[in-house]
Write a protein that holds these residues in place. Structure first.
Motif, mmCIF file in Angstrom:
data_model
loop_
_atom_site.group_PDB
_atom_site.id
_atom_site.type_symbol
_atom_site.label_atom_id
_atom_site.label_comp_id
_atom_site.label_asym_id
_atom_site.label_seq_id
_atom_site.Cartn_x
_atom_site.Cartn_y
_atom_site.Cartn_z
ATOM 1 N N LEU A 79 0.822 -1.208 0.000
ATOM 2 C CA LEU A 79 0.000 0.000 0.000
ATOM 3 C C LEU A 79 0.859 1.262 0.000
ATOM 4 O O LEU A 79 0.373 2.342 0.303
ATOM 5 N N GLY A 80 2.132 1.146 -0.339
ATOM 6 C CA GLY A 80 3.029 2.295 -0.358
ATOM 7 C C GLY A 80 2.745 3.229 -1.517
ATOM 8 O O GLY A 80 1.907 2.956 -2.378
ATOM 9 N N VAL A 81 3.474 4.325 -1.543
ATOM 10 C CA VAL A 81 3.287 5.341 -2.576
ATOM 11 C C VAL A 81 3.522 4.758 -3.973
ATOM 12 O O VAL A 81 2.740 5.018 -4.892
ATOM 13 N N ASN A 82 4.571 3.949 -4.149
ATOM 14 C CA ASN A 82 4.833 3.362 -5.467
ATOM 15 C C ASN A 82 3.730 2.404 -5.880
ATOM 16 O O ASN A 82 3.310 2.389 -7.040
ATOM 17 N N SER A 83 3.247 1.605 -4.935
ATOM 18 C CA SER A 83 2.158 0.681 -5.248
ATOM 19 C C SER A 83 0.903 1.433 -5.657
ATOM 20 O O SER A 83 0.209 1.041 -6.592
ATOM 21 N N GLN A 84 0.609 2.515 -4.961
ATOM 22 C CA GLN A 84 -0.570 3.307 -5.301
ATOM 23 C C GLN A 84 -0.424 3.944 -6.676
ATOM 24 O O GLN A 84 -1.378 3.958 -7.470
ATOM 25 N N ALA A 85 0.761 4.450 -6.988
ATOM 26 C CA ALA A 85 1.001 5.049 -8.305
ATOM 27 C C ALA A 85 0.883 3.987 -9.402
ATOM 28 O O ALA A 85 0.288 4.239 -10.455
ATOM 29 N N ASN A 86 1.437 2.801 -9.165
ATOM 30 C CA ASN A 86 1.330 1.715 -10.147
ATOM 31 C C ASN A 86 -0.122 1.318 -10.355
ATOM 32 O O ASN A 86 -0.557 1.099 -11.492
ATOM 33 N N ALA A 87 -0.879 1.220 -9.269
ATOM 34 C CA ALA A 87 -2.293 0.842 -9.371
ATOM 35 C C ALA A 87 -3.090 1.883 -10.147
ATOM 36 O O ALA A 87 -3.952 1.536 -10.963
ATOM 37 N N ARG A 88 -2.802 3.163 -9.916
ATOM 38 C CA ARG A 88 -3.515 4.215 -10.669
ATOM 39 C C ARG A 88 -3.203 4.118 -12.159
ATOM 40 O O ARG A 88 -4.100 4.257 -13.002
ATOM 41 N N LEU A 89 -1.939 3.871 -12.488
ATOM 42 C CA LEU A 89 -1.549 3.754 -13.891
ATOM 43 C C LEU A 89 -2.213 2.545 -14.546
ATOM 44 O O LEU A 89 -2.764 2.645 -15.647
ATOM 45 N N ILE A 90 -2.197 1.410 -13.851
ATOM 46 C CA ILE A 90 -2.835 0.214 -14.393
ATOM 47 C C ILE A 90 -4.330 0.437 -14.575
ATOM 48 O O ILE A 90 -4.901 0.063 -15.608
ATOM 49 N N SER A 91 -4.974 1.059 -13.595
ATOM 50 C CA SER A 91 -6.422 1.252 -13.700
ATOM 51 C C SER A 91 -6.793 2.231 -14.815
ATOM 52 O O SER A 91 -7.906 2.195 -15.326
ATOM 53 N N ALA A 92 -5.862 3.085 -15.222
ATOM 54 C CA ALA A 92 -6.113 4.022 -16.320
ATOM 55 C C ALA A 92 -5.827 3.407 -17.692
ATOM 56 O O ALA A 92 -6.129 4.027 -18.717
ATOM 57 N N ALA A 93 -5.290 2.193 -17.742
ATOM 58 C CA ALA A 93 -4.854 1.584 -19.004
ATOM 59 C C ALA A 93 -5.925 1.542 -20.095
ATOM 60 O O ALA A 93 -5.639 1.915 -21.239
ATOM 61 N N PRO A 94 -7.156 1.095 -19.815
ATOM 62 C CA PRO A 94 -8.151 1.073 -20.908
ATOM 63 C C PRO A 94 -8.435 2.460 -21.480
ATOM 64 O O PRO A 94 -8.577 2.616 -22.690
ATOM 65 N N ASP A 95 -8.474 3.467 -20.611
ATOM 66 C CA ASP A 95 -8.721 4.840 -21.073
ATOM 67 C C ASP A 95 -7.549 5.357 -21.896
ATOM 68 O O ASP A 95 -7.740 6.003 -22.941
ATOM 69 N N LEU A 96 -6.328 5.072 -21.446
ATOM 70 C CA LEU A 96 -5.139 5.524 -22.172
ATOM 71 C C LEU A 96 -5.040 4.857 -23.535
ATOM 72 O O LEU A 96 -4.669 5.496 -24.528
ATOM 73 N N LEU A 97 -5.380 3.573 -23.604
ATOM 74 C CA LEU A 97 -5.365 2.869 -24.887
ATOM 75 C C LEU A 97 -6.380 3.487 -25.845
ATOM 76 O O LEU A 97 -6.082 3.699 -27.025
ATOM 77 N N GLN A 98 -7.548 3.819 -25.355
ATOM 78 C CA GLN A 98 -8.562 4.432 -26.217
ATOM 79 C C GLN A 98 -8.119 5.809 -26.702
ATOM 80 O O GLN A 98 -8.342 6.164 -27.862
ATOM 81 N N VAL A 99 -7.490 6.587 -25.836
ATOM 82 C CA VAL A 99 -6.981 7.905 -26.246
ATOM 83 C C VAL A 99 -5.940 7.740 -27.350
ATOM 84 O O VAL A 99 -5.940 8.482 -28.342
ATOM 85 N N ALA A 100 -5.053 6.764 -27.198
ATOM 86 C CA ALA A 100 -4.033 6.529 -28.226
ATOM 87 C C ALA A 100 -4.685 6.136 -29.545
ATOM 88 O O ALA A 100 -4.301 6.637 -30.619
ATOM 89 N N ARG A 101 -5.681 5.269 -29.492
ATOM 90 C CA ARG A 101 -6.383 4.867 -30.722
ATOM 91 C C ARG A 101 -7.100 6.058 -31.364
ATOM 92 O O ARG A 101 -7.076 6.221 -32.585
ATOM 93 N N ASP A 102 -7.737 6.884 -30.558
ATOM 94 C CA ASP A 102 -8.422 8.070 -31.087
ATOM 95 C C ASP A 102 -7.433 9.036 -31.722
ATOM 96 O O ASP A 102 -7.714 9.616 -32.775
ATOM 97 N N TYR A 103 -6.271 9.199 -31.089
ATOM 98 C CA TYR A 103 -5.240 10.091 -31.627
ATOM 99 C C TYR A 103 -4.750 9.590 -32.985
ATOM 100 O O TYR A 103 -4.617 10.369 -33.928
ATOM 101 N N VAL A 104 -4.505 8.292 -33.079
ATOM 102 C CA VAL A 104 -4.046 7.718 -34.351
ATOM 103 C C VAL A 104 -5.101 7.933 -35.430
ATOM 104 O O VAL A 104 -4.774 8.335 -36.558
ATOM 105 N N LEU A 105 -6.348 7.702 -35.113
ATOM 106 C CA LEU A 105 -7.429 7.912 -36.087
ATOM 107 C C LEU A 105 -7.479 9.368 -36.539
ATOM 108 O O LEU A 105 -7.588 9.655 -37.739
#
Length: 87
Positions: A35-61
């Motif tokens: 539950l440390g700061v690095n774990s929390q940052a990693n969890a936030r990044l992982i949980s944002a993955a579907p949104d980030l992938l969609q943004v990348a796809r939209d940008y490419v389009l």
């Protein structure tokens, strides 16, 4: 199952008994231990993955529709390939 299949988003990270659980509304995705700061940052990044992938796809389009080229487009295509297991 195809390597590009994944649990649909949005994903959410929640603290649970010494680890952070990442889940969608339908099922668990993964757990980040600690539950440390690095774990929390990693969890936030992982949980944002579907949104980030969609943004990348939209940008490419958008770039393809306007005939745009460049390093940022190349980076987006590389990130998409990595997420889809093609890199």
């Amino acid at each position: 199952m195809n390597i590009t299949d994944y649990t649909s988003g949005p994903w959410e990270a929640k603290d649970q008994w010494g680890y952070i659980k990442i889940h969608s509304k339908d099922e668990g995705v993964c757990a980040v231990h600690g539950l440390g700061v690095n774990s929390q940052a990693n969890a936030r990044l992982i949980s944002a993955a579907p949104d980030l992938l969609q943004v990348a796809r939209d940008y490419v389009l958008l770039c393809q529709l306007h005939g745009m080229e460049g390093a940022v487009l190349d980076s987006a295509l590389s990130a998409i390939a990595k997420a889809e297991g093609k890199a």
